[in-house]
Design a protein around this motif. Structure first.
Motif, PDB file in Angstrom:
ATOM      1  N   SER A 242       0.824  -1.224   0.000  1.00  0.00           N
ATOM      2  CA  SER A 242       0.000   0.000   0.000  1.00  0.00           C
ATOM      3  C   SER A 242       0.852   1.266   0.000  1.00  0.00           C
ATOM      4  N   ILE A 243       2.186   1.079   0.056  1.00  0.00           N
ATOM      5  CA  ILE A 243       3.057   2.261   0.129  1.00  0.00           C
ATOM      6  C   ILE A 243       3.350   2.769  -1.285  1.00  0.00           C
ATOM      7  N   LEU A 244       2.892   3.980  -1.575  1.00  0.00           N
ATOM      8  CA  LEU A 244       3.052   4.538  -2.923  1.00  0.00           C
ATOM      9  C   LEU A 244       4.530   4.747  -3.245  1.00  0.00           C
ATOM     10  N   ASP A 245       4.880   4.549  -4.529  1.00  0.00           N
ATOM     11  CA  ASP A 245       6.236   4.896  -4.991  1.00  0.00           C
ATOM     12  C   ASP A 245       6.413   6.413  -4.845  1.00  0.00           C
ATOM     13  N   PRO A 246       7.653   6.865  -4.608  1.00  0.00           N
ATOM     14  CA  PRO A 246       7.874   8.318  -4.443  1.00  0.00           C
ATOM     15  C   PRO A 246       7.287   9.142  -5.596  1.00  0.00           C
ATOM     16  N   SER A 247       7.367   8.581  -6.800  1.00  0.00           N
ATOM     17  CA  SER A 247       6.868   9.333  -7.978  1.00  0.00           C
ATOM     18  C   SER A 247       5.345   9.487  -7.945  1.00  0.00           C
ATOM     19  N   ASP A 248       4.672   8.667  -7.123  1.00  0.00           N
ATOM     20  CA  ASP A 248       3.203   8.748  -7.067  1.00  0.00           C
ATOM     21  C   ASP A 248       2.696   9.536  -5.860  1.00  0.00           C
ATOM     22  N   MET A 249       3.659   9.921  -5.005  1.00  0.00           N
ATOM     23  CA  MET A 249       3.261  10.543  -3.729  1.00  0.00           C
ATOM     24  C   MET A 249       2.454  11.836  -3.947  1.00  0.00           C
ATOM     25  N   THR A 250       2.721  12.499  -5.064  1.00  0.00           N
ATOM     26  CA  THR A 250       2.063  13.810  -5.268  1.00  0.00           C
ATOM     27  C   THR A 250       0.633  13.651  -5.794  1.00  0.00           C
ATOM     28  N   LEU A 251       0.294  12.423  -6.186  1.00  0.00           N
ATOM     29  CA  LEU A 251      -1.045  12.219  -6.773  1.00  0.00           C
ATOM     30  C   LEU A 251      -2.106  12.331  -5.684  1.00  0.00           C
ATOM     31  N   SER A 252      -3.204  12.988  -5.968  1.00  0.00           N
ATOM     32  CA  SER A 252      -4.263  13.079  -4.945  1.00  0.00           C
ATOM     33  C   SER A 252      -5.519  12.379  -5.456  1.00  0.00           C
ATOM     34  N   THR A 253      -6.291  11.857  -4.540  1.00  0.00           N
ATOM     35  CA  THR A 253      -7.541  11.164  -4.886  1.00  0.00           C
ATOM     36  C   THR A 253      -8.714  11.895  -4.254  1.00  0.00           C
ATOM     37  N   PRO A 254      -9.701  12.273  -5.060  1.00  0.00           N
ATOM     38  CA  PRO A 254     -10.862  12.978  -4.485  1.00  0.00           C
ATOM     39  C   PRO A 254     -11.681  12.047  -3.602  1.00  0.00           C
TER      40      PRO A 254
END
Ligand SMILES: Nc1ncnc2c1ncn2[C@@H]1O[C@H](COP(=O)(O)OP(=O)(O)OP(=O)(O)O)[C@@H](O)[C@H]1O
Ligand SMILES: O=P(O)(O)O[C@H]1[C@H](O)[C@H](O)[C@H](OP(=O)(O)O)[C@@H](OP(=O)(O)O)[C@@H]1O
Ligand SMILES: [Mg+2]
Length: 407
Positions: A242-254
């Motif tokens: 469940s731990i996001l890759d660093p490159s995905d950390m900025t993605l937000s989910t509504p």
């Protein structure tokens, strides 16, 4: 002095493991306030001797799956239940065995969702197909024709009834197809930033809980990843998956739109003709589309506020409606014949927000940190017209020589 038994009986059955998750003695006290006695069914004795019941509430999935596999004791239990239901059309059932049966097979469950009109509301079912061949090249062709791309999640065809029903894998390439445990349903993987939303439905009420989920995955030549779903998406799960890759950390989910959630609940309650459902949804990265990835019969309701109050209201609604439909002639459809009332959000806070109102925090949504302050909602009365036809579990016992998906 023994308490006087009420003439109205609620019979219930679920596995010992499940019944230990809640205090059913407490629910018995609630039932008595409404003039009912609560009785746990003894499936090894004729139900005729234990009734007469006004309603039966159950989670028989474990027994049904065992019966379909040909287990003699489970067959006898299902014959016992099914013959009582057949002999007593006046008894309400939560939920009708025939409808429950459909959710035991993942391919059938996903097909029902896919064939509903939810696509019109921007709600989709990730592409899926059942793999049954021992020839992995044939399975690769089946995947291609069905539009299931890599990565995909490989899920056992049998969705309930044992721990093995939750043993899954993420498959990244054709080589990984050899690792699929058959029969399975392959479902395209949808990136959703490791955030899952579980919609818990109890009759006309529902509540949304946020859960950890799988991180974003992309096609690659990596090996299959095996996991057990209960290690990933329980309220207290802390899987490395469940731990996001660093490159995905900025993605937000509504957060889910309450109006869309209400549409999902309304539609699935109608097409499935059921009252106790868990619906797992994700919001796709980029497109913002809502994907329904799973549906469960009588889930755990972990995080659902005042479950027993909602269950009691659902029972009363079901009995009221059943007496109404008993006066109707046509009980053939497993769908609801009457227009269902719009489902209502169960909220943990005082002023109940109806979908589309201001702050989503008031929309019956639990991020897991909400207060315990709850206020009952004066629920709109739902109505059930699901017919009660016996399930095919017992009939499959009789001709269990036929190959079945539950191998
Ligand atoms: N198509 C998908 N795309 C992305 N992630 C998925 C997909 N399907 C499942 N998952 C992930 O795998 C987890 C388990 O999937 P699923 O809910 O189908 O299993 P399950 O055993 O039926 O779970 P449960 O019965 O506990 O709800 C989901 O909670 C989600 O994290
Ligand atoms: O987190 P949830 O509430 O979804 O967990 C459910 C799960 O979805 C399944 O419905 C489980 O049932 P089985 O598939 O039969 O194992 C539930 O287990 P149960 O013992 O509560 O019925 C989980 O709670
Ligand atoms: Mg699930």
């Amino acid at each position: 002095m023994t308490e006087k038994k009420s003439s109205k009986l609620i019979g219930y059955w679920m596995s010992e493991k499940k019944s230990q998750k809640l205090n059913w003695t407490e629910f018995g006290n609630i039932c008595r306030k409404y003039g009912f006695d609560l009785v746990k069914l003894d499936l090894s004795r004729p139900l005729e001797e234990q009734g007469p019941f006004t309603i039966i509430v159950h989670k028989l999935t474990d027994i049904i799956v065992l019966a379909i596999k040909g287990d003699a004791k489970a067959c006898a239990m299902m014959c016992n239940v099914e013959s009582y239901i057949k002999d007593h059309p006046e008894v309400s059932i939560i939920d009708p065995l025939d409808n429950v049966h459909k959710l035991l097979d993942r391919y059938q469950a996903y097909s029902i969702i896919h064939n509903s009109d939810l696509e019109e509301a921007g709600v989709f079912t990730p592409s899926f197909v059942e793999l049954t061949s021992s020839d992995y090249k044939e399975n690769c062709e089946t995947l291609r024709l069905a539009g299931v791309d890599f990565p995909f999640v490989c899920k056992p065809s049998v969705s309930h009834g044992s721990s093995s029903a939750h043993e899954m894998a993420v498959i990244f390439n054709e080589n990984g197809v050899k690792d699929c445990h058959l029969p399975c349903v392959a479902q395209s993987f949808i990136n959703h930033n490791a955030l899952l939303y579980k919609i818990y439905m109890v009759g006309d009420e529902y509540f949304v809980v946020e859960r950890p989920s799988l991180k974003n995955f992309y096609p690659s030549d990596r090996e299959a990843i095996f996991f057990h779903s209960h290690d990933v998406s329980k309220a207290d799960s802390t899987s490395s998956l469940s731990i996001l890759d660093p490159s995905d950390m900025t993605l937000s989910t509504p957060r889910p739109d309450p109006a869309k959630v209400q549409r999902i609940v309304y539609t699935l309650r109608k097409v499935l003709g059921m009252s106790l459902l868990g619906i797992d949804i994700i919001i796709e990265n980029g497109s913002g589309r809502y994907g329904i990835i799973d549906i469960n019969e009588y889930p755990g309701y972990d995080g659902y506020p005042d479950f027993f109050d909602s269950l009691m209201k659902c029972i009363l609604e079901t009995i009221n409606h059943h007496s109404y439909t008993a006066r109707k002639t046509d009980l053939s459809s497993t769908e609801f014949c009457l227009p269902l009332m719009k489902p209502t959000i169960k909220s943990k806070i005082s002023d109940i927000m109806s979908p589309g109102n201001g702050d989503q925090d008031d929309s019956g949504f639990d991020t897991g940190d909400s207060s315990d302050e709850k206020k009952k909602r004066d629920l709109s009365v739902g109505s059930l017209t699901a017919s009660k036809r016996s399930s095919t579990a017992a009939s499959e016992c009789r001709n269990s020589h036929e190959t079945s998906k539950f191998t």
